[in-house]
Design a protein around this motif. Structure first.
Motif: not given
Length: 112
Positions: A36-62
């Motif tokens: 928890e708190g370690s997942v960092r996401i990027a779209v087309d090489g640009n890190e995004i700070a929000g607009g997604f959630s992470v299920d920490h029991s399955s590893g799915v980013v939504s």
């Protein structure tokens, strides 16, 4: 660790869920227990700070809104590996513990 570490896939404009994956050469490992708190996401090489959630029991980013078609989704994260001892008992005595010494304990990673 950066948001560009692991490729998760190419967006098609309707897909909102992406499974976290760790690549080791030609092998891809599905990650089901990101820290928890370690997942960092990027779209087309640009890190995004929000607009997604992470299920920490399955590893799915939504994503709240699916990324645009052709966008490359990537992530950086730490993860836990469930494991168990390789036996039900450990043969040890207090005499076996010297300063700075530890008993050899074997672990087996739990898959699935």
């Amino acid at each position: 660790m950066t948001a560009l570490d692991q490729a998760l896939g190419e967006a098609d404009g309707s897909r909102a869920d992406f499974q976290l994956i760790k690549h080791y050469g030609g092998f891809a490992r599905t990650i089901s227990k990101p820290v928890e708190g370690s997942v960092r996401i990027a779209v087309d090489g640009n890190e995004i700070a929000g607009g997604f959630s992470v299920d920490h029991s399955s590893g799915v980013v939504s994503f709240e809104t699916p990324p645009a078609p052709g966008s490359l989704v990537s992530a950086g994260f730490r993860f836990d590996c469930p494991a168990r001892f390789d036996s039900d008992a450990i043969d040890a005595s207090l005499e076996g513990f010297g300063a700075g010494r530890i008993v050899n304990v074997k672990l087996i990673e739990l898959i699935g």
